[in-house]
Write a protein that holds these residues in place. Structure first.
Motif, PDB file in Angstrom:
ATOM      1  N   LEU A 100       0.825  -1.211   0.000  1.00  0.00           N
ATOM      2  CA  LEU A 100       0.000   0.000   0.000  1.00  0.00           C
ATOM      3  C   LEU A 100       0.858   1.259   0.000  1.00  0.00           C
ATOM      4  O   LEU A 100       0.531   2.241  -0.673  1.00  0.00           O
ATOM      5  N   GLU A 101       1.953   1.236   0.742  1.00  0.00           N
ATOM      6  CA  GLU A 101       2.853   2.387   0.760  1.00  0.00           C
ATOM      7  C   GLU A 101       3.448   2.640  -0.618  1.00  0.00           C
ATOM      8  O   GLU A 101       3.560   3.785  -1.054  1.00  0.00           O
ATOM      9  N   GLN A 102       3.813   1.568  -1.308  1.00  0.00           N
ATOM     10  CA  GLN A 102       4.370   1.725  -2.651  1.00  0.00           C
ATOM     11  C   GLN A 102       3.339   2.310  -3.609  1.00  0.00           C
ATOM     12  O   GLN A 102       3.642   3.227  -4.372  1.00  0.00           O
ATOM     13  N   VAL A 103       2.124   1.783  -3.565  1.00  0.00           N
ATOM     14  CA  VAL A 103       1.066   2.274  -4.454  1.00  0.00           C
ATOM     15  C   VAL A 103       0.744   3.727  -4.132  1.00  0.00           C
ATOM     16  O   VAL A 103       0.585   4.558  -5.031  1.00  0.00           O
ATOM     17  N   THR A 104       0.672   4.053  -2.843  1.00  0.00           N
ATOM     18  CA  THR A 104       0.387   5.428  -2.434  1.00  0.00           C
ATOM     19  C   THR A 104       1.471   6.366  -2.945  1.00  0.00           C
ATOM     20  O   THR A 104       1.174   7.453  -3.445  1.00  0.00           O
ATOM     21  N   GLY A 105       2.723   5.939  -2.837  1.00  0.00           N
ATOM     22  CA  GLY A 105       3.823   6.758  -3.353  1.00  0.00           C
ATOM     23  C   GLY A 105       3.712   6.972  -4.852  1.00  0.00           C
ATOM     24  O   GLY A 105       3.942   8.078  -5.357  1.00  0.00           O
ATOM     25  N   GLN A 106       3.333   5.933  -5.580  1.00  0.00           N
ATOM     26  CA  GLN A 106       3.177   6.049  -7.030  1.00  0.00           C
ATOM     27  C   GLN A 106       2.032   6.999  -7.370  1.00  0.00           C
ATOM     28  O   GLN A 106       2.139   7.803  -8.300  1.00  0.00           O
ATOM     29  N   LEU A 158       0.896   9.484  -5.517  1.00  0.00           N
ATOM     30  CA  LEU A 158       1.309  10.854  -5.197  1.00  0.00           C
ATOM     31  C   LEU A 158       2.244  11.409  -6.264  1.00  0.00           C
ATOM     32  O   LEU A 158       2.149  12.584  -6.638  1.00  0.00           O
ATOM     33  N   THR A 159       3.133  10.568  -6.761  1.00  0.00           N
ATOM     34  CA  THR A 159       4.034  10.999  -7.833  1.00  0.00           C
ATOM     35  C   THR A 159       3.240  11.354  -9.088  1.00  0.00           C
ATOM     36  O   THR A 159       3.487  12.383  -9.726  1.00  0.00           O
ATOM     37  N   LEU A 160       2.279  10.506  -9.431  1.00  0.00           N
ATOM     38  CA  LEU A 160       1.438  10.755 -10.605  1.00  0.00           C
ATOM     39  C   LEU A 160       0.648  12.047 -10.438  1.00  0.00           C
ATOM     40  O   LEU A 160       0.546  12.846 -11.371  1.00  0.00           O
ATOM     41  N   MET A 161       0.100  12.264  -9.251  1.00  0.00           N
ATOM     42  CA  MET A 161      -0.665  13.490  -9.011  1.00  0.00           C
ATOM     43  C   MET A 161       0.227  14.720  -9.126  1.00  0.00           C
ATOM     44  O   MET A 161      -0.191  15.752  -9.662  1.00  0.00           O
ATOM     45  N   GLY A 162       1.450  14.628  -8.647  1.00  0.00           N
ATOM     46  CA  GLY A 162       2.388  15.741  -8.776  1.00  0.00           C
ATOM     47  C   GLY A 162       2.675  16.054 -10.232  1.00  0.00           C
ATOM     48  O   GLY A 162       2.694  17.226 -10.645  1.00  0.00           O
TER      49      GLY A 162
END
Length: 74
Positions: A37-43, A45-49
């Motif tokens: 979940l942490e990995q997906v959340t990081g991805q 957030l990166t996409l949203m940025g």
């Protein structure tokens, strides 16, 4: 202690150990799931940025177009 009492204590200790082993396995599974979940959340957030950066550029370009066509309010 008598043999019967020793056997009861050993049986209880075996049950406790088995329960602890199940708990350890469950904890390992939960750790793996949280890590995923942490990995997906990081991805995400990166996409949203990245999307926010692109939208900012679109906004700047639209502002320039409006100014060139005298469509922007002063």
């Amino acid at each position: 202690m008598s043999d019967g009492t020793d056997n009861l204590v050993l049986e209880q200790l075996r049950r406790i150990r088995a329960s602890q082993e199940r708990s350890e396995l469950d904890l390992a599974v939960l750790k793996a799931r949280v890590s995923g979940l942490e990995q997906v959340t990081g991805q995400i957030l990166t996409l949203m940025g990245t999307m926010n950066q692109r939208m900012d550029r679109f906004d700047e370009r639209l502002g320039r177009i409006e100014r060139r066509l005298d469509l922007a309010e002063a």
